[in-house]
Design an enzyme around this catalytic site. Structure first.
Site, PDB file in Angstrom:
ATOM      1  N   GLU A 114      11.655  32.237  18.422  1.00 38.78           N
ATOM      2  CA  GLU A 114      12.254  32.601  19.868  1.00 38.78           C
ATOM      3  C   GLU A 114      12.062  34.101  20.147  1.00 38.78           C
ATOM      4  OE1 GLU A 114      14.332  28.903  21.440  1.00 38.78           O
ATOM      5  OE2 GLU A 114      12.752  30.230  22.141  1.00 38.78           O
ATOM      6  N   ASN A 159       8.982  30.272  27.052  1.00 38.38           N
ATOM      7  CA  ASN A 159       9.635  31.679  27.032  1.00 38.38           C
ATOM      8  C   ASN A 159       8.699  32.451  25.662  1.00 38.38           C
ATOM      9  OD1 ASN A 159      10.143  30.550  24.538  1.00 38.38           O
ATOM     10  ND2 ASN A 159      12.250  30.911  24.663  1.00 38.38           N
ATOM     11  N   HIS A 186       7.620  31.268  22.715  1.00 38.80           N
ATOM     12  CA  HIS A 186       8.104  30.880  21.414  1.00 38.80           C
ATOM     13  C   HIS A 186       6.605  30.358  20.813  1.00 38.80           C
ATOM     14  CE1 HIS A 186       9.984  27.048  22.780  1.00 38.80           C
ATOM     15  NE2 HIS A 186       9.232  26.504  21.882  1.00 38.80           N
ATOM     16  N   ASP A 224       7.726  23.096  12.373  1.00 40.21           N
ATOM     17  CA  ASP A 224       9.074  23.397  12.423  1.00 40.21           C
ATOM     18  C   ASP A 224       9.670  21.922  12.642  1.00 40.21           C
ATOM     19  OD1 ASP A 224       8.686  24.282  16.027  1.00 40.21           O
ATOM     20  OD2 ASP A 224       7.897  22.637  14.939  1.00 40.21           O
TER      21      ASP A 224
HETATM   22  C1  GLP Z   1       8.460  23.203  21.067  1.00 40.34           C
HETATM   23  C2  GLP Z   1       7.811  23.204  19.789  1.00 40.34           C
HETATM   24  C3  GLP Z   1       6.864  24.398  19.997  1.00 40.34           C
HETATM   25  C4  GLP Z   1       5.968  23.762  21.195  1.00 40.34           C
HETATM   26  C5  GLP Z   1       6.774  23.893  22.283  1.00 40.34           C
HETATM   27  C6  GLP Z   1       6.111  23.502  23.607  1.00 40.34           C
HETATM   28  O1  GLP Z   1       9.659  24.127  21.242  1.00 40.34           O
HETATM   29  N1  GLP Z   1       8.766  23.851  18.558  1.00 40.34           N
HETATM   30  O2  GLP Z   1       5.991  23.967  18.772  1.00 40.34           O
HETATM   31  O3  GLP Z   1       4.843  24.523  21.371  1.00 40.34           O
HETATM   32  O4  GLP Z   1       7.882  23.043  22.143  1.00 40.34           O
HETATM   33  O5  GLP Z   1       6.058  22.307  23.977  1.00 40.34           O
HETATM   34  P1  GLP Z   1       5.473  21.554  25.236  1.00 40.34           P
HETATM   35  O6  GLP Z   1       4.000  21.173  24.838  1.00 40.34           O
HETATM   36  O7  GLP Z   1       6.009  20.461  25.427  1.00 40.34           O
HETATM   37  O8  GLP Z   1       5.569  22.220  26.083  1.00 40.34           O
END
Ligand code: GLP
Length: 241
Positions: free
Chosen positions: A140, A133, A135, A67
């Site tokens: 989402e 959440n 995702h 993404d």
């Molecule tokens: C972002 C990314 C996800 C990732 C998520 C969790 O939203 N788009 O791919 O898994 O954050 O990130 P973190 O590891 O900082 O909790």
């Protein structure tokens, strides 16, 4: 679904890094899907260490990003492109031509990204984190099981969770993300969750199926889905070993 419960966060990180490195070692032209977020930073650092330790040549591997934020100026320091250059491309000495990031500045970017994944023969191993959440990528809550790469609106919760990663207050409200269907097309999935902030999410993931309010639940149908947990992320589940 395979669950690996690690004795420590460090062990969980090493397990994931080694699984990706071993995939590239045994399959020198493997296509790897990369994730972002704080969870992945130490994984990439460990992959760099292992690559150097094994003197691995990654010239034939190709990488796709999950993404990218929509609406940020090119080369914005908070973009995922910048993140992956800092944590992966640079330290792993990967060529710019070996990686593809969702083309947020291109017309029909989502369509072209899907086409380029298909033309590459598909992702062999998709690395995944998980949002609080539920995702994955930026799929989402409310995302559909057969969703493809598309522009998504970020939830307020996700924007708040990612706020600290922004150097200025230009926090995007949209992103271009591989879909759940796109992710499920990968030959194998490898998800890492660490820290107590993910404990409720992991508990929900393990106790629900095909639940649009927690898109990660869709992945449980994948025949090669591995979930690696540290003790804190696993602190609210009760798995009989
Ligand atoms: C972002 C990314 C996800 C990732 C998520 C969790 O939203 N788009 O791919 O898994 O954050 O990130 P973190 O590891 O900082 O909790």
């Amino acid at each position: 679904m395979r669950i690996i419960l690690s004795d420590s966060t460090a062990e969980a990180i090493q397990t994931v890094a080694l699984l990706v490195i071993e995939t590239m070692e045994s399959h020198p032209s493997a296509v790897i899907g990369l994730a972002t977020g704080r969870t992945m930073e130490p994984v990439y650092a460990e992959m760099v260490r292992l690559k150097n330790e094994k003197s691995l040549n990654l010239e034939k591997n190709f990488f796709f990003m999950l993404d990218e934020y929509f609406g940020l100026p090119e080369n914005h320091p908070s973009s995922f492109k910048h993140y992956i250059e800092k944590h992966f491309i640079g330290p792993m000495q990967i060529g710019q031509s070996q990686i593809s990031v969702p083309p947020v500045h291109a017309k029909d970017g989502a369509y072209h990204y899907e086409e380029s994944i298909k033309e590459s023969g598909g992702v062999d191993l998709q690395l995944l984190g998980i949002g609080r959440n539920g995702h994955v990528g930026f799929n989402e809550p409310g995302s559909e099981k057969n969703s493809r790469t598309r522009l998504v609106r970020l939830t307020d919760e996700t924007i708040a969770a990612n706020k600290e990663q922004f150097v200025d207050d230009k926090i995007p409200t949209e992103a271009l993300s591989m879909g759940i269907g796109t992710i499920m097309d990968s030959k194998s999935l490898l998800m890492l969750a660490t820290g107590k902030s993910k404990a409720d999410t992991i508990k929900y993931l393990l106790n629900h199926h095909d639940d649009p309010s927690c898109p990660a639940t869709y992945l449980k149908h994948h025949p090669h889905f591995t979930l690696v947990l540290d003790p804190e992320a696993a602190s609210k589940i009760n798995l009989k070993i």
